[in-house]
Scaffold this motif. Structure first.
Motif, PDB file in Angstrom:
ATOM      1  N   LEU A 144       0.823  -1.212   0.000  1.00 40.29           N
ATOM      2  CA  LEU A 144       0.000   0.000   0.000  1.00 40.29           C
ATOM      3  C   LEU A 144       0.859   1.265   0.000  1.00 40.29           C
ATOM      4  O   LEU A 144       0.489   2.273  -0.602  1.00 40.29           O
ATOM      5  N   LYS A 145       2.011   1.217   0.641  1.00 41.83           N
ATOM      6  CA  LYS A 145       2.895   2.382   0.673  1.00 41.83           C
ATOM      7  C   LYS A 145       3.533   2.659  -0.688  1.00 41.83           C
ATOM      8  O   LYS A 145       4.009   3.775  -0.931  1.00 41.83           O
ATOM      9  N   ARG A 146       3.558   1.667  -1.567  1.00 40.39           N
ATOM     10  CA  ARG A 146       4.203   1.815  -2.866  1.00 40.39           C
ATOM     11  C   ARG A 146       3.235   2.041  -4.014  1.00 40.39           C
ATOM     12  O   ARG A 146       3.658   2.299  -5.141  1.00 40.39           O
ATOM     13  N   GLN A 147       1.946   1.943  -3.749  1.00 36.30           N
ATOM     14  CA  GLN A 147       0.988   1.978  -4.839  1.00 36.30           C
ATOM     15  C   GLN A 147       0.991   3.310  -5.593  1.00 36.30           C
ATOM     16  O   GLN A 147       0.926   3.330  -6.829  1.00 36.30           O
ATOM     17  N   GLU A 148       1.078   4.425  -4.889  1.00 35.35           N
ATOM     18  CA  GLU A 148       1.012   5.718  -5.570  1.00 35.35           C
ATOM     19  C   GLU A 148       2.189   5.899  -6.523  1.00 35.35           C
ATOM     20  O   GLU A 148       2.011   6.302  -7.676  1.00 35.35           O
ATOM     21  N   ARG A 149       3.399   5.576  -6.048  1.00 35.63           N
ATOM     22  CA  ARG A 149       4.583   5.726  -6.897  1.00 35.63           C
ATOM     23  C   ARG A 149       4.600   4.720  -8.031  1.00 35.63           C
ATOM     24  O   ARG A 149       5.310   4.903  -9.016  1.00 35.63           O
ATOM     25  N   ALA A 150       3.823   3.648  -7.904  1.00 39.59           N
ATOM     26  CA  ALA A 150       3.779   2.615  -8.935  1.00 39.59           C
ATOM     27  C   ALA A 150       2.655   2.831  -9.943  1.00 39.59           C
ATOM     28  O   ALA A 150       2.487   2.043 -10.868  1.00 39.59           O
ATOM     29  N   GLY A 151       1.840   3.893  -9.764  1.00 39.88           N
ATOM     30  CA  GLY A 151       0.827   4.237 -10.757  1.00 39.88           C
ATOM     31  C   GLY A 151      -0.517   3.558 -10.595  1.00 39.88           C
ATOM     32  O   GLY A 151      -1.307   3.519 -11.534  1.00 39.88           O
ATOM     33  N   PHE A 152      -0.817   3.042  -9.386  1.00 43.26           N
ATOM     34  CA  PHE A 152      -2.110   2.391  -9.171  1.00 43.26           C
ATOM     35  C   PHE A 152      -2.549   2.601  -7.731  1.00 43.26           C
ATOM     36  O   PHE A 152      -1.775   3.057  -6.885  1.00 43.26           O
ATOM     37  N   GLU A 153      -3.804   2.235  -7.467  1.00 42.09           N
ATOM     38  CA  GLU A 153      -4.310   2.209  -6.098  1.00 42.09           C
ATOM     39  C   GLU A 153      -5.116   0.937  -5.903  1.00 42.09           C
ATOM     40  O   GLU A 153      -5.830   0.490  -6.809  1.00 42.09           O
ATOM     41  N   ILE A 154      -4.954   0.317  -4.743  1.00 42.91           N
ATOM     42  CA  ILE A 154      -5.743  -0.874  -4.424  1.00 42.91           C
ATOM     43  C   ILE A 154      -7.175  -0.436  -4.144  1.00 42.91           C
ATOM     44  O   ILE A 154      -7.418   0.515  -3.392  1.00 42.91           O
ATOM     45  N   VAL A 155      -8.124  -1.123  -4.760  1.00 45.27           N
ATOM     46  CA  VAL A 155      -9.530  -0.767  -4.607  1.00 45.27           C
ATOM     47  C   VAL A 155      -9.967  -1.014  -3.162  1.00 45.27           C
ATOM     48  O   VAL A 155      -9.647  -2.047  -2.565  1.00 45.27           O
ATOM     49  N   GLU A 156     -10.691  -0.058  -2.598  1.00 46.36           N
ATOM     50  CA  GLU A 156     -11.209  -0.224  -1.242  1.00 46.36           C
ATOM     51  C   GLU A 156     -12.500  -1.025  -1.255  1.00 46.36           C
ATOM     52  O   GLU A 156     -13.316  -0.907  -2.171  1.00 46.36           O
ATOM     53  N   LYS A 157     -12.701  -1.831  -0.215  1.00 48.75           N
ATOM     54  CA  LYS A 157     -13.922  -2.606  -0.080  1.00 48.75           C
ATOM     55  C   LYS A 157     -15.065  -1.727   0.413  1.00 48.75           C
ATOM     56  O   LYS A 157     -14.840  -0.825   1.231  1.00 48.75           O
ATOM     57  N   PRO A 158     -16.285  -1.999  -0.022  1.00 48.64           N
ATOM     58  CA  PRO A 158     -17.425  -1.351   0.630  1.00 48.64           C
ATOM     59  C   PRO A 158     -17.463  -1.751   2.111  1.00 48.64           C
ATOM     60  O   PRO A 158     -17.067  -2.856   2.483  1.00 48.64           O
ATOM     61  N   VAL A 159     -17.926  -0.852   2.940  1.00 46.95           N
ATOM     62  CA  VAL A 159     -17.908  -1.076   4.380  1.00 46.95           C
ATOM     63  C   VAL A 159     -18.643  -2.367   4.745  1.00 46.95           C
ATOM     64  O   VAL A 159     -18.195  -3.133   5.617  1.00 46.95           O
ATOM     65  N   GLU A 160     -19.746  -2.660   4.060  1.00 45.42           N
ATOM     66  CA  GLU A 160     -20.543  -3.829   4.420  1.00 45.42           C
ATOM     67  C   GLU A 160     -19.844  -5.150   4.086  1.00 45.42           C
ATOM     68  O   GLU A 160     -20.263  -6.216   4.560  1.00 45.42           O
ATOM     69  N   ARG A 161     -18.777  -5.109   3.290  1.00 49.61           N
ATOM     70  CA  ARG A 161     -18.066  -6.345   2.938  1.00 49.61           C
ATOM     71  C   ARG A 161     -16.809  -6.547   3.768  1.00 49.61           C
ATOM     72  O   ARG A 161     -16.103  -7.532   3.590  1.00 49.61           O
TER      73      ARG A 161
END
Length: 241
Positions: A144-161
């Protein structure tokens, strides 16, 4: 750029030796190219990864700037008497060029999550020592700390999931955790053994910067790229183009 998939014949002893030693597999992959790209420059490099999809299927993936010839690997770890050549190579350039910000993909990444620590065993003159992250929580944080510099973002889960109150906010799981210790050559002393921890992540991501993301896919992410780490592959997500 090319993406190659090779099915490993795990029934052969030579294949099992390759799978047990990232150094041996690194050499076998390199032998598939008449000329390897220079590691001194800024261009793409040869990346590889082994996926064990159960007892019946073990696959080797290779991303490379030039087309490989895996005839040697077939003879060593495939089915050399078969009419099937044993590997499939795809042109990767058009796929990479079509990536756009906002695209959502499923992904798999095998990486070597490490951090620098201070302790009493650090040699004189060294400020820190590299150590592996050992828990899924810290391994996820590493990515997660490297995602921005790598050109992507991990999708966040909806709260209910979200199944847990903490550390379950993203579409991300640690699929495998494999500490490995091996020698670069039989002549090396035991104290010179290579130790790495390979971790496989499965998840869903969104492209944020297409140029940076292309670089991630062709240059790798993290350390130990020569030993089967750093290669990310993508798969379509149901309901998306």
């Amino acid at each position: 750029m090319y993406l190659t998939r090779f099915r490993v014949n795990t029934g052969r002893s030579d294949a099992r030796q390759l799978l047990g030693s990232p150094h041996r597999m690194h050499g076998a992959v390199n032998m598939s190219f008449p000329t390897l790209p220079s590691r001194e420059g800024t261009g793409p490099r040869v990346l590889w990864r082994v996926d064990r999809n159960g007892a019946a299927e073990t696959l080797l993936y290779v991303v490379s700037p030039t087309r490989p010839d895996l005839t040697g690997l077939v003879e060593q770890a495939g089915w050399p008497a078969s009419d099937d050549p044993g590997w499939t190579t795809f042109a990767y350039e058009d796929f990479l060029a079509a990536l756009r910000p906002g695209d959502t993909w499923g992904f798999r990444l095998t990486a070597n999550p490490v951090h620098n620590i201070r302790h009493e065993y650090v040699k004189e003159g060294e400020r820190t020592k590299r150590a592996a992250h050992r828990t899924p929580r810290h391994q996820k944080d590493w990515l997660l700390k490297r995602q921005e510099r790598a050109g992507f973002e991990i999708v966040e889960k909806p709260v209910e999931r979200r199944l847990l109150p903490k550390d379950d906010e993203h579409e991300l799981i640690v699929r495998d955790h494999l500490p490995m210790r091996f020698r670069r050559s039989p002549e090396k002393a035991v104290k010179q053994d290579v130790q790495i921890t390979r971790v496989t992540f499965d998840g869903r991501l969104r492209v944020t910067d297409a140029a940076l993301f292309r670089r991630t896919l062709t240059h790798g992410l993290g350390k130990a790229k020569a030993y089967g780490c750093g290669l990310m592959t993508l798969a379509p997500v149901r309901g998306t183009a």
